[in-house]
Design a protein around this motif. Structure first.
Motif, PDB file in Angstrom:
ATOM      1  N   ARG A   1       0.848  -1.191   0.000  1.00  0.00           N
ATOM      2  CA  ARG A   1       0.000   0.000   0.000  1.00  0.00           C
ATOM      3  C   ARG A   1       0.885   1.242   0.000  1.00  0.00           C
ATOM      4  NH1 ARG A   1      -4.136   2.142   4.706  1.00  0.00           N
ATOM      5  NH2 ARG A   1      -4.535   4.153   3.699  1.00  0.00           N
ATOM      6  N   LEU A   2       0.569   2.183  -0.876  1.00  0.00           N
ATOM      7  CA  LEU A   2       1.306   3.436  -0.955  1.00  0.00           C
ATOM      8  C   LEU A   2       0.689   4.452   0.002  1.00  0.00           C
ATOM      9  CD1 LEU A   2       3.571   5.012  -2.378  1.00  0.00           C
ATOM     10  CD2 LEU A   2       1.837   5.799  -4.013  1.00  0.00           C
ATOM     11  N   TRP A   3       1.517   4.950   0.922  1.00  0.00           N
ATOM     12  CA  TRP A   3       1.086   5.956   1.888  1.00  0.00           C
ATOM     13  C   TRP A   3       1.603   7.326   1.430  1.00  0.00           C
ATOM     14  CZ3 TRP A   3      -1.957   4.909   6.099  1.00  0.00           C
ATOM     15  CH2 TRP A   3      -2.167   3.559   6.374  1.00  0.00           C
ATOM     16  N   PRO A   4       0.714   8.319   1.383  1.00  0.00           N
ATOM     17  CA  PRO A   4       1.154   9.650   0.991  1.00  0.00           C
ATOM     18  C   PRO A   4       2.162  10.223   1.992  1.00  0.00           C
ATOM     19  CG  PRO A   4      -1.258   9.543   1.135  1.00  0.00           C
ATOM     20  CD  PRO A   4      -0.716   8.259   1.674  1.00  0.00           C
ATOM     21  N   ALA A   5       3.089  10.991   1.490  1.00  0.00           N
ATOM     22  CA  ALA A   5       4.119  11.589   2.338  1.00  0.00           C
ATOM     23  C   ALA A   5       3.512  12.383   3.498  1.00  0.00           C
ATOM     24  CB  ALA A   5       5.018  12.484   1.498  1.00  0.00           C
ATOM     25  N   GLU A   6       2.389  13.026   3.266  1.00  0.00           N
ATOM     26  CA  GLU A   6       1.746  13.797   4.336  1.00  0.00           C
ATOM     27  C   GLU A   6       1.375  12.904   5.514  1.00  0.00           C
ATOM     28  OE1 GLU A   6       1.510  15.929   0.545  1.00  0.00           O
ATOM     29  OE2 GLU A   6       0.950  13.884   1.097  1.00  0.00           O
ATOM     30  N   ASP A   7       0.854  11.702   5.230  1.00  0.00           N
ATOM     31  CA  ASP A   7       0.480  10.766   6.294  1.00  0.00           C
ATOM     32  C   ASP A   7       1.710  10.190   6.985  1.00  0.00           C
ATOM     33  OD1 ASP A   7      -2.154  11.224   5.579  1.00  0.00           O
ATOM     34  OD2 ASP A   7      -2.417   9.291   4.558  1.00  0.00           O
ATOM     35  N   VAL A   8       2.726   9.843   6.215  1.00  0.00           N
ATOM     36  CA  VAL A   8       3.968   9.305   6.784  1.00  0.00           C
ATOM     37  C   VAL A   8       4.584  10.350   7.712  1.00  0.00           C
ATOM     38  CG1 VAL A   8       6.278   8.446   6.237  1.00  0.00           C
ATOM     39  CG2 VAL A   8       4.339   7.801   4.773  1.00  0.00           C
ATOM     40  N   HIS A   9       4.615  11.589   7.265  1.00  0.00           N
ATOM     41  CA  HIS A   9       5.160  12.705   8.044  1.00  0.00           C
ATOM     42  C   HIS A   9       4.381  12.883   9.353  1.00  0.00           C
ATOM     43  CE1 HIS A   9       7.184  16.651   8.480  1.00  0.00           C
ATOM     44  NE2 HIS A   9       5.997  17.155   8.771  1.00  0.00           N
TER      45      HIS A   9
END
Length: 184
Positions: free
Chosen positions: A151-159
């Motif tokens: 699953r690809l997590w957007p950078a905003e969520d990872v951050h």
């Protein structure tokens, strides 16, 4: 903030601009790091630049490549300390803790990249070592990331999740405007 609070800037090297790293969040991060750097220099507070030197020949941070160089706008001055690392954690085998302890520096403002990698691992170590740590949330950024299920997590969520991890036990998380207001 204490008068001797050190600004630690992690991995703000030219290699972080490599498009192969993917889509990132926080396009204003470099500008925010510059704002902090200017304030720290003006106040004559300690500034520490962390540079990643990779052990992997295919890395943009392999020695001798332009990716290892600091971004021009964030390059260290002659009197600013530069510490090199080969792993995400800036404290691991680097002499950083010794340098800070020798100067009785107990408060750290940590900014840079990658939020969920080098920044978070450095913040966790600093917190565990007993430093009073502040993270400049909008002076950091990360990239989109796939989890182990693909699953690809957007950078905003990872951050956001990484900042939440750091805020649990290791650091206070503030935006640059809050930090600069506290410094004044």
């Amino acid at each position: 903030m204490t008068p001797d609070a050190a600004l630690i800037i992690i991995d703000m090297q030219k290699g972080m601009c490599n498009p192969g790293l993917g889509r990132r969040n926080n396009p204003d991060a470099e500008r925010n790091v510059q704002r902090l750097l200017q304030a720290w220099r003006q106040a004559q507070r300690p500034v520490i630049h962390i540079r990643h030197i990779s052990r992997t020949p295919s890395s943009v941070f392999w020695p001798g490549q332009s990716g290892c160089e600091f971004q021009v706008a964030l390059a260290p001055l002659e009197d600013e300390y530069v510490s090199e690392k080969n792993v995400p954690d800036a404290f691991a085998n680097s002499g950083l803790e010794r340098w800070l302890r020798a100067r009785a520096i107990n408060q750290l403002l940590i900014v840079g990249v990658i939020t969920n990698n080098s920044v978070e691992s450095t913040v966790r170590s600093a917190g565990c070592l007993g430093f009073d740590v502040i993270v400049g949330a909008d002076a950091c950024y990360t990239f989109d990331q796939k989890d182990l299920n693909g699953r690809l997590w957007p950078a905003e969520d990872v951050h956001a999740l990484s900042l939440a991890n750091m805020a649990l036990d290791y650091a206070t998380v503030r935006d640059v405007n809050q930090i600069l207001e506290q410094q004044a």
